[in-house]
Design a protein around this motif. Sequence first.
Motif, mmCIF file in Angstrom:
data_model
loop_
_atom_site.group_PDB
_atom_site.id
_atom_site.type_symbol
_atom_site.label_atom_id
_atom_site.label_comp_id
_atom_site.label_asym_id
_atom_site.label_seq_id
_atom_site.Cartn_x
_atom_site.Cartn_y
_atom_site.Cartn_z
ATOM 1 N N GLY A 13 37.888 8.174 6.097
ATOM 2 C CA GLY A 13 37.630 7.278 7.225
ATOM 3 C C GLY A 13 36.865 7.993 8.327
ATOM 4 O O GLY A 13 36.090 8.919 8.069
ATOM 5 N N ASN A 14 37.108 7.589 9.566
ATOM 6 C CA ASN A 14 36.361 8.147 10.709
ATOM 7 C C ASN A 14 36.465 9.666 10.774
ATOM 8 O O ASN A 14 35.475 10.342 11.050
ATOM 9 C CB ASN A 14 36.896 7.559 12.013
ATOM 10 C CG ASN A 14 36.555 6.088 12.112
ATOM 11 O OD1 ASN A 14 35.486 5.664 11.685
ATOM 12 N ND2 ASN A 14 37.480 5.299 12.641
ATOM 13 N N MET A 15 37.645 10.198 10.529
ATOM 14 C CA MET A 15 37.844 11.653 10.570
ATOM 15 C C MET A 15 37.562 12.274 9.201
ATOM 16 O O MET A 15 36.824 13.254 9.089
ATOM 17 C CB MET A 15 39.291 11.982 10.974
ATOM 18 C CG MET A 15 39.694 11.534 12.351
ATOM 19 S SD MET A 15 38.813 12.374 13.667
ATOM 20 C CE MET A 15 39.617 13.974 13.672
ATOM 21 N N ASP A 34 38.852 7.207 -1.635
ATOM 22 C CA ASP A 34 39.277 6.361 -0.512
ATOM 23 C C ASP A 34 39.514 4.954 -1.064
ATOM 24 O O ASP A 34 38.669 4.415 -1.792
ATOM 25 C CB ASP A 34 38.222 6.316 0.596
ATOM 26 C CG ASP A 34 38.752 5.637 1.851
ATOM 27 O OD1 ASP A 34 38.915 6.337 2.876
ATOM 28 O OD2 ASP A 34 39.026 4.406 1.804
ATOM 29 N N ALA A 35 40.646 4.372 -0.717
ATOM 30 C CA ALA A 35 41.014 3.059 -1.252
ATOM 31 C C ALA A 35 40.010 1.981 -0.864
ATOM 32 O O ALA A 35 39.888 0.959 -1.547
ATOM 33 C CB ALA A 35 42.404 2.687 -0.761
ATOM 34 N N ALA A 36 39.283 2.176 0.245
ATOM 35 C CA ALA A 36 38.335 1.144 0.698
ATOM 36 C C ALA A 36 36.953 1.322 0.061
ATOM 37 O O ALA A 36 36.029 0.575 0.373
ATOM 38 C CB ALA A 36 38.221 1.193 2.213
ATOM 39 N N LEU A 66 44.837 10.127 6.440
ATOM 40 C CA LEU A 66 45.274 8.730 6.255
ATOM 41 C C LEU A 66 45.785 8.156 7.565
ATOM 42 O O LEU A 66 46.146 8.904 8.479
ATOM 43 C CB LEU A 66 46.362 8.699 5.176
ATOM 44 C CG LEU A 66 45.862 9.139 3.783
ATOM 45 C CD1 LEU A 66 47.008 9.431 2.834
ATOM 46 C CD2 LEU A 66 44.936 8.073 3.187
ATOM 47 N N PRO A 67 45.834 6.812 7.677
ATOM 48 C CA PRO A 67 46.124 6.200 8.975
ATOM 49 C C PRO A 67 47.493 6.503 9.555
ATOM 50 O O PRO A 67 47.620 6.675 10.769
ATOM 51 C CB PRO A 67 46.011 4.689 8.701
ATOM 52 C CG PRO A 67 45.405 4.534 7.366
ATOM 53 C CD PRO A 67 45.507 5.834 6.643
ATOM 54 N N THR A 95 48.066 12.068 11.518
ATOM 55 C CA THR A 95 49.108 12.077 12.557
ATOM 56 C C THR A 95 50.187 11.089 12.135
ATOM 57 O O THR A 95 49.943 9.876 12.131
ATOM 58 C CB THR A 95 48.516 11.671 13.918
ATOM 59 O OG1 THR A 95 47.399 12.510 14.194
ATOM 60 C CG2 THR A 95 49.549 11.820 15.023
ATOM 61 N N VAL A 120 45.230 17.286 13.200
ATOM 62 C CA VAL A 120 44.034 17.835 13.862
ATOM 63 C C VAL A 120 43.821 17.161 15.213
ATOM 64 O O VAL A 120 44.315 16.064 15.462
ATOM 65 C CB VAL A 120 42.782 17.621 12.972
ATOM 66 C CG1 VAL A 120 42.920 18.391 11.660
ATOM 67 C CG2 VAL A 120 42.518 16.142 12.696
ATOM 68 N N LYS A 240 49.983 4.671 18.898
ATOM 69 C CA LYS A 240 50.728 5.162 17.726
ATOM 70 C C LYS A 240 51.239 6.581 18.021
ATOM 71 O O LYS A 240 52.402 6.889 17.817
ATOM 72 C CB LYS A 240 49.813 5.176 16.493
ATOM 73 C CG LYS A 240 50.500 5.744 15.251
ATOM 74 C CD LYS A 240 49.547 6.020 14.090
ATOM 75 C CE LYS A 240 48.805 7.317 14.263
ATOM 76 N NZ LYS A 240 48.145 7.819 13.050
HETATM 77 P P1 NAD Z 1 40.651 5.646 9.515
HETATM 78 O O1 NAD Z 1 41.485 4.418 9.452
HETATM 79 O O2 NAD Z 1 39.241 5.571 9.953
HETATM 80 O O3 NAD Z 1 40.635 6.341 8.048
HETATM 81 C C1 NAD Z 1 41.708 6.317 7.151
HETATM 82 C C2 NAD Z 1 41.125 6.152 5.744
HETATM 83 O O4 NAD Z 1 42.194 6.198 4.811
HETATM 84 C C3 NAD Z 1 40.414 4.791 5.539
HETATM 85 O O5 NAD Z 1 39.096 5.002 5.077
HETATM 86 C C4 NAD Z 1 41.287 4.082 4.501
HETATM 87 O O6 NAD Z 1 40.538 3.270 3.605
HETATM 88 C C5 NAD Z 1 41.925 5.259 3.781
HETATM 89 N N1 NAD Z 1 43.187 4.902 3.144
HETATM 90 C C6 NAD Z 1 44.230 4.214 3.709
HETATM 91 N N2 NAD Z 1 45.235 4.104 2.817
HETATM 92 C C7 NAD Z 1 44.813 4.739 1.685
HETATM 93 C C8 NAD Z 1 45.406 4.961 0.410
HETATM 94 N N3 NAD Z 1 46.652 4.507 0.125
HETATM 95 N N4 NAD Z 1 44.699 5.641 -0.511
HETATM 96 C C9 NAD Z 1 43.453 6.105 -0.232
HETATM 97 N N5 NAD Z 1 42.836 5.915 0.950
HETATM 98 C C10 NAD Z 1 43.510 5.242 1.891
HETATM 99 O O7 NAD Z 1 41.471 6.676 10.404
HETATM 100 P P2 NAD Z 1 40.900 7.984 11.152
HETATM 101 O O8 NAD Z 1 40.488 7.641 12.520
HETATM 102 O O9 NAD Z 1 39.949 8.668 10.229
HETATM 103 O O10 NAD Z 1 42.256 8.823 11.302
HETATM 104 C C11 NAD Z 1 42.857 9.458 10.195
HETATM 105 C C12 NAD Z 1 44.086 10.201 10.700
HETATM 106 O O11 NAD Z 1 43.689 11.210 11.654
HETATM 107 C C13 NAD Z 1 45.091 9.298 11.448
HETATM 108 O O12 NAD Z 1 46.386 9.687 11.112
HETATM 109 C C14 NAD Z 1 44.774 9.533 12.917
HETATM 110 O O13 NAD Z 1 45.881 9.316 13.757
HETATM 111 C C15 NAD Z 1 44.366 10.996 12.898
HETATM 112 N N6 NAD Z 1 43.444 11.372 13.978
HETATM 113 C C16 NAD Z 1 42.441 10.532 14.349
HETATM 114 C C17 NAD Z 1 41.560 10.906 15.368
HETATM 115 C C18 NAD Z 1 40.432 9.977 15.809
HETATM 116 O O14 NAD Z 1 39.845 10.237 16.878
HETATM 117 N N7 NAD Z 1 40.084 8.957 15.034
HETATM 118 C C19 NAD Z 1 41.704 12.155 15.991
HETATM 119 C C20 NAD Z 1 42.712 13.020 15.560
HETATM 120 C C21 NAD Z 1 43.589 12.615 14.535
#
Ligand code: NAD
Length: 293
Positions: A13-15, A34-36, A66-67, A95, A120, A240
């Motif tokens: 995902g984003n990270m 990635d599931a998506a 993961l989320p 997280t 992270v 969260k």
């Molecule tokens: P996101 O939702 O963009 O990415 C999560 C990815 O996981 C998605 O692409 C989703 O399709 C995939 N996914 C979900 N369930 C799945 C499964 N069962 N099997 C395979 N893939 C699956 O979230 P993000 O922003 O990338 O954040 C990821 C983690 O990092 C979170 O826990 C978040 O709290 C933490 N984090 C995020 C940030 C931020 O700024 N975005 C900063 C630090 C930490």
Amino acid sequence: MKSEGLIGFIGLGNMGRHMAANLAKAGHALVAFDAAGTAERAPPGAQVAASTDEVASRAETVFLSLPDGAASASVAQEIAGAEGRLTACVVDTSTIGVEAACRIAQSLAAAGVEYIDAPVSGGVAGAAAATISTMFAGSAQSFERLFPALKAMSKNPFHVGTQPGQGQAMKLANNFLSGLAMAGTSEAVCFGLSQGLEMKTMLDVLNVSTGRNTATSDKFPNRVVTDTYDAGFLSALYMKDLRLYMQGVQAARTPEDIATACLGVWSRFVDASPGADFTEIYRFIRDSSSGAS
Ligand code: NAD
């Protein structure tokens, strides 16, 4: 390519997509899922897996991004039960909170898989630039073994402890302080404006005085003064982390007065604007008070 074999990466995902790309750029051979949809998210050169099972059957070490705790628990369970599993170590950069990390570590240990709790900080821009910090809780041997991979994604990998949950505790303490700085600075700025001070003057003074924090040094000058409100961190995602922090504090029975007040203002903001950027809490606090303009 590095010689240690394939590294698995689940959650692009984003990270995760940036962290995986930085691993690949540093020469680590990757198998990703990635599931998506993997093909459109995996970095160039990474092998595209069709499932978590496939990743677990091909990679000894698997990174997760993961989320939330439910997603990490479900993927961990799938890894543990994967047919022909090669995975012996799961490094979770998500997280998910102290309690979830401890629970997942226990269930993976029962299947003979080591769980590293390694959240992270540094946001999407930091993940892209590989400047994030990593808060690694696991054995010293694992930290040493994984250091090249951690360093490829993260300018500052810290070995914060050996017990699962300690990485989460570190990350949640950090995020509590980050949100507290944003909300507290918003209130202080409202007071200053009500007294006829300019916001820019206030920031100039604060940034060379004892009130300096991440909101005065970064969020306000770069996202609020500019009227862009584009930290790229959704307020709902921040909630969260703050809720997980409160759960951790309440379970540990450590002081929570400031966190309770902080949670109150963030909850009201997020209820009103779940899709808002993290920095927009300034506008919410300003508009909820009668004195500031
Ligand atoms: P996101 O939702 O963009 O990415 C999560 C990815 O996981 C998605 O692409 C989703 O399709 C995939 N996914 C979900 N369930 C799945 C499964 N069962 N099997 C395979 N893939 C699956 O979230 P993000 O922003 O990338 O954040 C990821 C983690 O990092 C979170 O826990 C978040 O709290 C933490 N984090 C995020 C940030 C931020 O700024 N975005 C900063 C630090 C930490």
